[in-house]
Design a protein around this motif. Sequence first.
Motif, mmCIF file in Angstrom:
data_model
loop_
_atom_site.group_PDB
_atom_site.id
_atom_site.type_symbol
_atom_site.label_atom_id
_atom_site.label_comp_id
_atom_site.label_asym_id
_atom_site.label_seq_id
_atom_site.Cartn_x
_atom_site.Cartn_y
_atom_site.Cartn_z
ATOM 1 N N GLN A 141 0.829 -1.201 0.000
ATOM 2 C CA GLN A 141 0.000 0.000 0.000
ATOM 3 C C GLN A 141 0.866 1.256 0.000
ATOM 4 O O GLN A 141 0.550 2.237 -0.694
ATOM 5 C CB GLN A 141 -0.938 0.007 1.205
ATOM 6 C CG GLN A 141 -1.907 1.195 1.189
ATOM 7 C CD GLN A 141 -3.127 0.952 2.037
ATOM 8 O OE1 GLN A 141 -3.037 0.350 3.100
ATOM 9 N NE2 GLN A 141 -4.287 1.417 1.578
ATOM 10 N N LEU A 175 -6.397 -2.424 -0.060
ATOM 11 C CA LEU A 175 -5.887 -1.504 -1.080
ATOM 12 C C LEU A 175 -6.995 -0.683 -1.742
ATOM 13 O O LEU A 175 -6.706 0.169 -2.584
ATOM 14 C CB LEU A 175 -5.122 -2.277 -2.155
ATOM 15 C CG LEU A 175 -3.747 -2.820 -1.767
ATOM 16 C CD1 LEU A 175 -3.138 -3.569 -2.942
ATOM 17 C CD2 LEU A 175 -2.825 -1.707 -1.314
ATOM 18 N N SER A 223 -6.592 3.093 -1.797
ATOM 19 C CA SER A 223 -5.523 3.556 -2.679
ATOM 20 C C SER A 223 -5.932 3.458 -4.145
ATOM 21 O O SER A 223 -5.577 4.314 -4.954
ATOM 22 C CB SER A 223 -4.245 2.752 -2.424
ATOM 23 O OG SER A 223 -3.759 2.998 -1.119
#
Length: 371
Positions: free
Chosen positions: A95, A119, A122
């Motif tokens: 990450q 994730l 992100s």
Amino acid sequence: MGLTVGLPGGKRGSLARAWVAAVAGAGLALSAACGGGGGSGSRSDHLSVGVLLPGGGASRFGQFDRPLIEQRLKQLCPHCPAPIIAATPDADVQQQQLNALITRGVDVLILSAIDPESLRSSVEAAHRAGIPVVAYDRLAQGPVSGYVTFDGATVGRLQGEALLKAMGPKAHGGQIVMMNGAANDPNTGWFKRGALSVLDGKVRIGKSYDTAGWRPENAYTNMAGAIAALGAGRIDGVLAANDSLAGAVISAFDASAVRPVPPVTGQDADLVAVQRIVAGRQYMTVYKSYRAEADAAAEMAVALGRGEPARSVATGTVDSVTTKKIPSVLLPSYSVTVGTIKDTLVKDGIYTIDQICTPKLRSACSKAGLT
């Protein structure tokens, strides 16, 4: 997982090692030479690509995927800067790497997510920054622009069919253990459903484990527990989701002095697993053309980076838990047993006979026709 798929034929051919690209470690040291523009820069000769893989070195991602992705990107965009590549088995580190690439402003990302759920934020940040994300091998959550992988249902089905064949008469009413992958990896459920489509109603599943982190040490502990709970002589086969787990399963049988080791499946065609198959210690593995996967991902990434739609490369669509109708390429897989190693892995240039047939295995190789 909903699928609307047109499966392409397997792209086969010898593997080649590619040029060396920019290497990013756990901290993802990004050099100014790698350029980038968060989707606003040139879409032709200055395309910057970030690649995030779940492992390097001796893993399949280090041995095969990385150099093949590099090679195809170079072919598609010979004057583009080298891709920025980072590999780690740690979800938190990945990450950090992904966030660093977003901050750097690459034009497009190829992401093989260790933990798709963690994730997600992100991936959403990349989307807001105008950076398309191609999910590679594992389907990340969030607004990914495309997805390239192998048909997981086929992988599981091939494993289940091979296990039943290896079990012989015990394929009807025998007892097995399922050593699945990590629960947070969407592929795990996909493989499992494919396997159960042929195993249900034929064998008893004495124990079934989701192996945390796909880590062999966890599979070893689980298998040791299964042997203790079910009895050393009452396990007729093991559906192991990949070759690393298969190796751990076999080690657990060895530690419990189980002889002979019952049939064990695998996936990824790791060299050590192929050697176990030759030696008669693992029954099968699933071979997937990493070149076909790397080619499709690179082609999709370059298309997206240049502002073209992912559907120009995709052959179907896949739904994730967050996103519907993701343009996708689902590639075929192949079952490999001792009698088909030469016509698959050797023929495709994955390994040479000399690599497989160590001095200790020469007699077994000769018997298997690997000469």
